[in-house]
Scaffold this motif. Sequence first.
Motif, PDB file in Angstrom:
ATOM      1  N   ILE A 120      61.240  36.962 -58.370  1.00 43.51           N
ATOM      2  CA  ILE A 120      61.081  36.647 -56.939  1.00 43.51           C
ATOM      3  C   ILE A 120      62.306  37.135 -56.160  1.00 43.51           C
ATOM      4  O   ILE A 120      62.186  37.775 -55.116  1.00 43.51           O
ATOM      5  N   ILE A 121      63.494  36.814 -56.680  1.00 46.34           N
ATOM      6  CA  ILE A 121      64.735  37.206 -55.989  1.00 46.34           C
ATOM      7  C   ILE A 121      64.876  38.727 -55.949  1.00 46.34           C
ATOM      8  O   ILE A 121      65.239  39.314 -54.912  1.00 46.34           O
ATOM      9  N   HIS A 122      64.538  39.376 -57.058  1.00 49.18           N
ATOM     10  CA  HIS A 122      64.599  40.836 -57.126  1.00 49.18           C
ATOM     11  C   HIS A 122      63.668  41.436 -56.065  1.00 49.18           C
ATOM     12  O   HIS A 122      64.049  42.355 -55.333  1.00 49.18           O
ATOM     13  N   LYS A 123      62.462  40.904 -56.002  1.00 50.47           N
ATOM     14  CA  LYS A 123      61.468  41.376 -55.040  1.00 50.47           C
ATOM     15  C   LYS A 123      61.980  41.160 -53.609  1.00 50.47           C
ATOM     16  O   LYS A 123      61.805  42.003 -52.736  1.00 50.47           O
ATOM     17  N   PHE A 124      62.618  40.016 -53.415  1.00 51.98           N
ATOM     18  CA  PHE A 124      63.119  39.673 -52.093  1.00 51.98           C
ATOM     19  C   PHE A 124      64.175  40.680 -51.626  1.00 51.98           C
ATOM     20  O   PHE A 124      64.137  41.159 -50.491  1.00 51.98           O
ATOM     21  N   ILE A 164      45.234  32.114 -54.259  1.00 51.13           N
ATOM     22  CA  ILE A 164      44.584  31.671 -53.014  1.00 51.13           C
ATOM     23  C   ILE A 164      43.762  30.394 -53.236  1.00 51.13           C
ATOM     24  O   ILE A 164      43.956  29.390 -52.540  1.00 51.13           O
ATOM     25  N   ILE A 165      42.881  30.424 -54.250  1.00 61.40           N
ATOM     26  CA  ILE A 165      42.001  29.257 -54.467  1.00 61.40           C
ATOM     27  C   ILE A 165      42.813  28.083 -55.032  1.00 61.40           C
ATOM     28  O   ILE A 165      42.695  26.945 -54.586  1.00 61.40           O
ATOM     29  N   GLY A 166      43.662  28.391 -56.033  1.00 63.69           N
ATOM     30  CA  GLY A 166      44.463  27.334 -56.657  1.00 63.69           C
ATOM     31  C   GLY A 166      45.483  26.756 -55.699  1.00 63.69           C
ATOM     32  O   GLY A 166      45.723  25.549 -55.674  1.00 63.69           O
ATOM     33  N   GLY A 167      46.086  27.616 -54.879  1.00 64.09           N
ATOM     34  CA  GLY A 167      47.118  27.165 -53.939  1.00 64.09           C
ATOM     35  C   GLY A 167      46.600  26.101 -52.990  1.00 64.09           C
ATOM     36  O   GLY A 167      47.283  25.132 -52.673  1.00 64.09           O
ATOM     37  N   ALA A 168      45.352  26.285 -52.559  1.00 62.66           N
ATOM     38  CA  ALA A 168      44.763  25.337 -51.602  1.00 62.66           C
ATOM     39  C   ALA A 168      44.572  23.948 -52.206  1.00 62.66           C
ATOM     40  O   ALA A 168      44.454  22.962 -51.491  1.00 62.66           O
ATOM     41  N   SER A 169      44.524  23.877 -53.522  1.00 64.70           N
ATOM     42  CA  SER A 169      44.232  22.588 -54.163  1.00 64.70           C
ATOM     43  C   SER A 169      45.414  22.027 -54.945  1.00 64.70           C
ATOM     44  O   SER A 169      45.312  20.974 -55.557  1.00 64.70           O
ATOM     45  N   ALA A 205      53.545  38.892 -60.154  1.00 65.09           N
ATOM     46  CA  ALA A 205      53.458  37.443 -60.390  1.00 65.09           C
ATOM     47  C   ALA A 205      54.328  36.691 -59.380  1.00 65.09           C
ATOM     48  O   ALA A 205      53.929  35.633 -58.874  1.00 65.09           O
ATOM     49  N   ALA A 206      55.491  37.269 -59.068  1.00 60.83           N
ATOM     50  CA  ALA A 206      56.399  36.633 -58.111  1.00 60.83           C
ATOM     51  C   ALA A 206      55.760  36.540 -56.730  1.00 60.83           C
ATOM     52  O   ALA A 206      55.815  35.496 -56.071  1.00 60.83           O
ATOM     53  N   LEU A 207      55.137  37.645 -56.304  1.00 58.51           N
ATOM     54  CA  LEU A 207      54.482  37.641 -54.983  1.00 58.51           C
ATOM     55  C   LEU A 207      53.317  36.650 -54.964  1.00 58.51           C
ATOM     56  O   LEU A 207      53.135  35.912 -53.991  1.00 58.51           O
ATOM     57  N   ALA A 208      52.545  36.639 -56.050  1.00 57.86           N
ATOM     58  CA  ALA A 208      51.393  35.722 -56.127  1.00 57.86           C
ATOM     59  C   ALA A 208      51.865  34.273 -56.114  1.00 57.86           C
ATOM     60  O   ALA A 208      51.272  33.419 -55.462  1.00 57.86           O
ATOM     61  N   PHE A 209      52.958  34.008 -56.818  1.00 56.02           N
ATOM     62  CA  PHE A 209      53.489  32.645 -56.870  1.00 56.02           C
ATOM     63  C   PHE A 209      53.979  32.215 -55.481  1.00 56.02           C
ATOM     64  O   PHE A 209      53.778  31.079 -55.056  1.00 56.02           O
ATOM     65  N   GLY A 210      54.619  33.147 -54.770  1.00 55.32           N
ATOM     66  CA  GLY A 210      55.082  32.856 -53.410  1.00 55.32           C
ATOM     67  C   GLY A 210      53.908  32.529 -52.498  1.00 55.32           C
ATOM     68  O   GLY A 210      53.950  31.564 -51.727  1.00 55.32           O
TER      69      GLY A 210
END
Lengths: 431, 63
Positions: free
Chosen positions: B21-25, A332-337, A273-278
Motif C-alpha cells: 500500500i505504501i509503495h503504491k502510495f 466492493i461487495i464485501g466492503g459494503a458488509s 491487492a493493496a488498491l483493492a484493500f484500500g
Amino acid sequence: MIKKQVSNKNFFYGWLIVLSLFFTSFLTIGSRQGFGVFVKTWEDEWQVTTAAISFAASVGWLVNGFSQPLLGRLADLYGARFVIIASLIIMSIATALISQVNSVFGLLILYGFITAFFSGGVSPATVGVIVSKWFIKKRGTAMAIVMSGGSIGSLVIVPFLSFSLLEFGWKSSWMILGVFSLVIGVPLMLLFVKNKPEELNMLPDGAVKSNKNTLNEEQLVGPYFFSSWISSMKTKPMWDLSLSYFVCGITTGSISVHFIRWALSEDITTGTAALAFGLLSIINAIGVIFIGLLSDKFQRKNLLGIVYLVRGLAFASIVILPGNYAIWSFAIIGGASWLATVPLTASLTSDIYGLKNMGTLFGISSMSHQIGGAGAVILFGWSFTKWGTYDYAFLVGVITLIFAGIISLSLPEKSKSIRYINNKRPVEDAL
Amino acid sequence: MLYNYLLHHSESIDSELIEAIIHKFFDITGLSSLTMIIILIILTISIPLSIIIIYFTNFKKNY
C-alpha cells in the motif's frame, strides 16, 4: 467541566459524545491494526521469525475476545465511562512502553496481554452501553458512526505508523502513538463523555422532558429485559446473535490474515491487492454509516440478515470469478458488509435485552466473534496447506454466512424489541 | 504444526499488504513520508479540535 444543564435546540449533546467515542475507536482500533506495520522491522532487529512475532498478536486476539465480557460486566456494574477511560489510560501507557521492548516476550506482555485486554474496555461492548443510553430513536446511526471511527482510524493511523517508521523508526512511532492517545484521547473522554443523559438533566435523543408521552429506556420494558444476564443466556435470540457474530468473526478473521496469501495464490500482485484493500476500507466506512441510517428506519434483523447474505455473495465471488475480477468484486461487495454487523448486533442486543446487562451480553457475543476468527485463521491455513487452494475454505465461509443470514432474519424483533413492543409501533412513535 | 497455521494470525494489518500500500502510495502521489506524517497528524488532530469547536459554539452559554 460540564455540570450545569447542557441544552441546545439545534444540536443534541449526545452527538458530541458520539464524536468523542468515534475518536476513541479511531485511536484504539487504528493502533491495534498498526501492529502489522512493524513485523518485518522486528524480524530484522531481533533476529526472530514472523511466526514468533505473530504469536504475540495471536494471543492478543484471544485475550481481547475473553476480556470483552469481563470489562462489559464492569461497565454494567460501575458505568462504561469509568471502564473506557481507565482502559484507554492503561492502553496508552502500554502502547508508549512498547517503544522500550527488546524481545518477543516483552511484546507478548505489552501487546499480547495488556493492550489486548484493555482494548476490550474500549470496544463496542462498553462503548455501545453509553451510545445505547443516549440514543433510542437514532441508536443505529449513532452506533454506526462510532464504529466507523475504527475503520477510518485504520485508514489514517496505519499509514501514519508506516510513514513514521520510515522517518523516525519504530520506537518513536509507538511512543508518539501512546503519548498522543494519553494527551488527547483521554482528556477528550474525561471532558465530554457522560454515562447517561440524566447526568446532564436530559433525555435520550434530546427529547423534551415536559412532553408527557416521553419515555426513557428505563421506562420501556421488553419481555426479555431480565435483571440477570444469565437469564438472557437461556433465550434463543441471545444465542442467535452470538452464533451469527461467530460467523462474522470466521469471515473477517480469515480474510484479515489470508487475504494476501489468497491474492498471491491467484497470481494477483500485491500492488493490486493493496488498491483493492484500500477500496474495501473506504466502502466499509461509508457502508457502515449507510446501514446505521437504514437501521433506524427498518427492522434491524432484516438488515443484519441481508448484510450476512451480501457478504456470502462476496465470498462466493472469490470462488467463482477469476482472480483479478474476484478481488475487485470482493472489495466492493464485501466492503459494503464488512463492519455493518457490529452496530446492528449491538443495537439488537440492547433493543431486545435492555441496557442493564448490555455490556456483558454484547461482550459475550464479541468473545464468540474472536473465537470464530481465531479458529477460522487456523482452519483456512490448514485447508490451504492440504489442498493448495482457498476455494474449499471460502465455500465454508459462504455456507456459514448463509446460515448466519437465515438465523438473523428469523430473530423475533417485532415481538421482543422495545422498538416494537408498544402496540407493535416503533418506539419513536411513543416518544 | 499448529504454530505454522498461526502465521500472520492477528487482527493487525498484514505486513506485506501495508508495504505494498505504501509503495503504491509513493508511486501515485510522489509525496515524502514527512509530508504525509504532517498531513495525517493534521487530519487526526482535526477530529478533537472539531469536537471542542462544536462544544463551544453550541453549548458555551452553559459552560
